[in-house]
Design an enzyme around this catalytic site. Structure first.
Site, PDB file in Angstrom:
ATOM      1  N   CYS A  17      20.546  29.355   8.479  1.00  0.00           N
ATOM      2  CA  CYS A  17      21.777  30.111   8.720  1.00  0.00           C
ATOM      3  C   CYS A  17      22.751  29.944   7.554  1.00  0.00           C
ATOM      4  CB  CYS A  17      22.431  29.682  10.023  1.00  0.00           C
ATOM      5  SG  CYS A  17      22.803  27.920  10.125  1.00  0.00           S
ATOM      6  N   CYS A  42       2.575   2.105   3.215  1.00  0.00           N
ATOM      7  CA  CYS A  42       3.544   1.125   3.695  1.00  0.00           C
ATOM      8  C   CYS A  42       4.952   1.377   3.154  1.00  0.00           C
ATOM      9  CB  CYS A  42       3.111  -0.285   3.297  1.00  0.00           C
ATOM     10  SG  CYS A  42       1.542  -0.770   4.036  1.00  0.00           S
ATOM     11  N   CYS A  81       0.835  -1.191   0.000  1.00  0.00           N
ATOM     12  CA  CYS A  81       0.000   0.000   0.000  1.00  0.00           C
ATOM     13  C   CYS A  81       0.881   1.257   0.000  1.00  0.00           C
ATOM     14  CB  CYS A  81      -0.938   0.017   1.206  1.00  0.00           C
ATOM     15  SG  CYS A  81      -0.099   0.206   2.779  1.00  0.00           S
TER      16      CYS A  81
END
Length: 150
Positions: free
Chosen positions: A19, A7, A4
């Site tokens: 920064c 998954c 799926c």
């Protein structure tokens, strides 16, 4: 049979430390990411706690276009020039601060600029100042989605 969607592990999006992209943008993507971040700070949701405008603007979060341009193109570059350890590497050289006259935008008629030409710092400054003012008005509800943006 296939797994799926949930998954499968998803690739982690590549992020850049703010920064680094602000202080030492050495790749074009750093400049793009910083510009997007700065746009969000200046014109995004002012109630967003992650949008700390104090890092970019004055304490009130409001700055005139010329003040912001000076901060970004003069003051912040002077700070970067002062970070001597960044410029000790072979091939590295400190950024150059432009003269204030190059950042004025005075006398430039932006509607007459050739969009295919390479603009001078003065022309870029004029466009920045014009667009910044238009976006400020728009973000305060002073116009429609394309108000002042041509």
């Amino acid at each position: 049979k296939s797994a799926c969607y949930d998954c499968e592990p998803k690739a982690t999006p590549k992020g850049f430390p703010v920064c680094t992209i602000r202080s030492t943008p050495d790749k074009p993507i750093h400049c793009i990411v910083w510009a997007k971040h700065l746009f969000g700070l200046l014109f995004g949701d002012q109630n967003d706690p992650s949008a700390d405008l104090n890092k970019v603007t004055d304490a009130s979060g409001e700055m005139e276009g010329r003040e912001l341009l000076k901060k970004l193109m003069v003051d912040d570059i002077e700070v970067a020039r002062g970070m001597k350890e960044l410029w000790d590497k072979p091939g590295s050289k400190p950024p150059t601060v432009l003269p204030a006259t190059d950042l004025s935008g005075d006398g430039v008629v932006t509607k007459d600029l050739d969009v295919t030409a390479i603009w001078t710092p003065k022309e870029l400054s004029a466009v920045f100042l014009e667009r910044y003012d238009a976006l400020q008005k728009r973000s305060k509800g002073g116009g429609g989605p394309r108000s002042g943006l041509t």
